[in-house]
Design a protein around this motif. Structure first.
Motif, mmCIF file in Angstrom:
data_model
loop_
_atom_site.group_PDB
_atom_site.id
_atom_site.type_symbol
_atom_site.label_atom_id
_atom_site.label_comp_id
_atom_site.label_asym_id
_atom_site.label_seq_id
_atom_site.Cartn_x
_atom_site.Cartn_y
_atom_site.Cartn_z
ATOM 1 N N ASN A 164 0.815 -1.244 -0.043
ATOM 2 C CA ASN A 164 -0.017 -0.198 -0.075
ATOM 3 C C ASN A 164 0.794 1.269 -0.025
ATOM 4 O O ASN A 164 1.618 1.419 0.875
ATOM 5 C CB ASN A 164 -0.982 -0.024 1.366
ATOM 6 C CG ASN A 164 -1.709 -1.231 1.450
ATOM 7 O OD1 ASN A 164 -2.243 -1.724 0.340
ATOM 8 N ND2 ASN A 164 -1.982 -1.624 2.475
ATOM 9 N N VAL A 165 0.502 2.064 -1.147
ATOM 10 C CA VAL A 165 1.908 3.206 -1.184
ATOM 11 C C VAL A 165 0.817 4.461 -1.126
ATOM 12 O O VAL A 165 -0.077 4.766 -1.810
ATOM 13 C CB VAL A 165 2.270 3.234 -2.508
ATOM 14 C CG1 VAL A 165 3.312 4.387 -2.679
ATOM 15 C CG2 VAL A 165 3.173 1.738 -2.838
ATOM 16 N N ILE A 166 1.495 5.426 -0.330
ATOM 17 C CA ILE A 166 0.986 6.668 -0.268
ATOM 18 C C ILE A 166 1.791 7.770 -0.608
ATOM 19 O O ILE A 166 3.084 7.878 -0.313
ATOM 20 C CB ILE A 166 0.424 7.018 1.332
ATOM 21 C CG1 ILE A 166 -0.302 6.085 2.016
ATOM 22 C CG2 ILE A 166 -0.017 8.522 1.493
ATOM 23 C CD1 ILE A 166 0.260 5.209 3.078
ATOM 24 N N SER A 167 1.523 8.606 -1.590
ATOM 25 C CA SER A 167 2.367 9.397 -2.101
ATOM 26 C C SER A 167 1.632 10.970 -1.966
ATOM 27 O O SER A 167 0.402 10.891 -2.161
ATOM 28 C CB SER A 167 2.744 9.289 -3.841
ATOM 29 O OG SER A 167 1.488 9.267 -4.520
ATOM 30 N N GLY A 168 2.223 11.969 -1.836
ATOM 31 C CA GLY A 168 1.697 13.075 -1.516
ATOM 32 C C GLY A 168 2.638 14.391 -1.562
ATOM 33 O O GLY A 168 3.893 14.271 -1.782
ATOM 34 N N LYS A 169 1.812 15.533 -1.629
ATOM 35 C CA LYS A 169 2.550 16.952 -1.506
ATOM 36 C C LYS A 169 1.792 17.805 -0.601
ATOM 37 O O LYS A 169 0.658 17.557 -0.626
ATOM 38 C CB LYS A 169 2.619 17.604 -2.884
ATOM 39 C CG LYS A 169 3.289 16.643 -4.028
ATOM 40 C CD LYS A 169 3.404 17.468 -5.441
ATOM 41 C CE LYS A 169 4.146 16.736 -6.434
ATOM 42 N NZ LYS A 169 4.106 17.375 -7.524
ATOM 43 N N PHE A 209 6.628 13.207 -0.810
ATOM 44 C CA PHE A 209 6.764 12.032 -0.239
ATOM 45 C C PHE A 209 5.955 10.955 -0.811
ATOM 46 O O PHE A 209 5.104 11.030 -1.298
ATOM 47 C CB PHE A 209 6.622 11.955 1.465
ATOM 48 C CG PHE A 209 4.982 12.552 1.960
ATOM 49 C CD1 PHE A 209 4.139 11.383 1.897
ATOM 50 C CD2 PHE A 209 4.809 13.901 1.878
ATOM 51 C CE1 PHE A 209 2.860 11.685 2.253
ATOM 52 C CE2 PHE A 209 3.566 14.088 2.032
ATOM 53 C CZ PHE A 209 2.384 13.126 2.342
ATOM 54 N N VAL A 210 6.831 9.463 -0.356
ATOM 55 C CA VAL A 210 6.270 8.444 -0.928
ATOM 56 C C VAL A 210 6.460 7.492 0.075
ATOM 57 O O VAL A 210 7.630 7.239 0.675
ATOM 58 C CB VAL A 210 6.715 7.884 -2.241
ATOM 59 C CG1 VAL A 210 6.236 6.503 -2.618
ATOM 60 C CG2 VAL A 210 6.684 8.967 -3.566
ATOM 61 N N CYS A 211 5.440 7.038 0.642
ATOM 62 C CA CYS A 211 5.414 6.062 1.969
ATOM 63 C C CYS A 211 4.624 4.958 1.926
ATOM 64 O O CYS A 211 3.672 4.670 1.144
ATOM 65 C CB CYS A 211 5.337 6.737 3.046
ATOM 66 S SG CYS A 211 3.922 7.658 3.316
ATOM 67 N N THR A 212 4.779 4.083 2.961
ATOM 68 C CA THR A 212 4.108 2.640 2.845
ATOM 69 C C THR A 212 3.906 2.478 4.407
ATOM 70 O O THR A 212 4.925 2.632 5.015
ATOM 71 C CB THR A 212 4.749 1.603 2.094
ATOM 72 O OG1 THR A 212 3.739 0.496 2.075
ATOM 73 C CG2 THR A 212 6.107 1.102 2.582
ATOM 74 N N PRO A 213 2.891 1.809 4.851
ATOM 75 C CA PRO A 213 2.746 1.624 6.234
ATOM 76 C C PRO A 213 3.623 0.532 6.664
ATOM 77 O O PRO A 213 4.244 -0.399 5.992
ATOM 78 C CB PRO A 213 1.135 1.111 6.289
ATOM 79 C CG PRO A 213 0.680 1.468 5.246
ATOM 80 C CD PRO A 213 1.757 1.785 3.956
ATOM 81 N N PHE A 214 4.216 0.611 8.006
ATOM 82 C CA PHE A 214 4.935 -0.389 8.624
ATOM 83 C C PHE A 214 4.098 -1.470 9.323
ATOM 84 O O PHE A 214 3.225 -1.077 10.058
ATOM 85 C CB PHE A 214 6.012 0.310 9.721
ATOM 86 C CG PHE A 214 6.705 -0.819 10.398
ATOM 87 C CD1 PHE A 214 7.915 -1.200 9.885
ATOM 88 C CD2 PHE A 214 6.375 -1.024 11.801
ATOM 89 C CE1 PHE A 214 8.669 -2.220 10.512
ATOM 90 C CE2 PHE A 214 7.109 -1.962 12.396
ATOM 91 C CZ PHE A 214 8.108 -2.525 12.057
ATOM 92 N N GLU A 226 13.200 3.872 -1.761
ATOM 93 C CA GLU A 226 12.509 4.905 -2.319
ATOM 94 C C GLU A 226 11.165 5.338 -1.237
ATOM 95 O O GLU A 226 10.801 6.200 -1.355
ATOM 96 C CB GLU A 226 11.973 5.339 -3.663
ATOM 97 C CG GLU A 226 11.525 4.174 -4.335
ATOM 98 C CD GLU A 226 12.427 2.985 -4.803
ATOM 99 O OE1 GLU A 226 11.678 2.072 -5.233
ATOM 100 O OE2 GLU A 226 13.658 3.064 -4.784
ATOM 101 N N TYR A 227 10.796 4.090 -0.656
ATOM 102 C CA TYR A 227 9.290 4.425 0.142
ATOM 103 C C TYR A 227 9.954 4.682 1.534
ATOM 104 O O TYR A 227 10.836 3.792 2.322
ATOM 105 C CB TYR A 227 8.769 3.195 0.044
ATOM 106 C CG TYR A 227 7.967 2.677 -1.217
ATOM 107 C CD1 TYR A 227 8.199 3.589 -2.613
ATOM 108 C CD2 TYR A 227 7.387 1.427 -1.197
ATOM 109 C CE1 TYR A 227 7.205 3.310 -3.261
ATOM 110 C CE2 TYR A 227 6.789 1.002 -2.433
ATOM 111 C CZ TYR A 227 6.710 2.218 -3.532
ATOM 112 O OH TYR A 227 6.174 1.656 -4.761
ATOM 113 N N GLU A 228 9.447 5.471 2.327
ATOM 114 C CA GLU A 228 9.430 5.922 3.770
ATOM 115 C C GLU A 228 8.390 5.096 4.471
ATOM 116 O O GLU A 228 7.421 4.645 3.974
ATOM 117 C CB GLU A 228 9.124 7.183 4.035
ATOM 118 C CG GLU A 228 10.215 8.230 3.572
ATOM 119 C CD GLU A 228 9.760 9.700 3.765
ATOM 120 O OE1 GLU A 228 9.288 9.791 5.120
ATOM 121 O OE2 GLU A 228 9.581 10.620 3.199
#
Length: 174
Positions: free
Chosen positions: A59-64, A88-93, A105-107
């Protein structure tokens, strides 16, 4: 198009499955930690978030997001407005095992006790990371000019004997 308030939390798995996009704002008053780290939050934050599932089924969340904060110049001690833009581009831990498979590249972002993403904390964390370590006006806007940055006089250094002169004398004796 009128901006709407973003929800405080979202279920990242459900939202990513539906490929939702969120476009709205977060009130400045909700950024408590950002207000403590600066001289004040001057504007609401415009935020755009996109949720999707990538090729690895993450599951990827990208945002500004952007916000204006007041910072104290470390040269002249006057406050100035700093425009902070983040992307940013992140994914849940979820677990340590799954975290090892996450691309660089994912936080990784933590979820709350209900398995939801706290949108305000995510955005606020990104703003805090983007703040300058040493906030300063642009040189042309600062009250302290670069030619005023030297304090005091540099004393003349007295002539010191060369420590290698002893070796030179030994060489001449031979």
């Amino acid at each position: 198009m009128q901006k709407v308030k973003l929800p405080r939390t979202v279920d990242p798995a459900h939202t990513a499955q539906k490929r939702h996009d969120l476009d709205g704002y977060i009130q400045a008053s909700l950024f408590k930690r950002l207000a403590d780290a600066t001289e004040g939050v001057k504007s609401d934050s415009d935020v755009t978030l996109s949720f999707k599932v990538d090729e690895q089924r993450l599951n990827v969340i990208s945002g500004k997001a952007n916000v204006q904060v007041s910072l104290e110049c470390q040269r002249c001690n006057e406050n100035f407005v700093h425009h902070c833009d983040v992307s940013f581009v992140c994914t849940p831990f979820y677990s340590d095992e799954k975290a090892e498979l996450v691309p660089e590249e994912y936080e990784l972002v933590d979820l709350n006790e209900f398995g939801e993403l706290d949108v305000i904390n995510l955005i606020e964390d990104e703003f805090l990371l983007a703040l300058p370590q040493i906030p300063m006006h642009d040189v042309e806007d600062c009250q302290i000019k670069s030619n005023n940055l030297v304090f005091g006089e540099i004393p003349e250094e007295e002539e010191k004997p060369n420590p290698f002169d002893v070796l030179k004398n030994l060489k001449q004796d031979n």
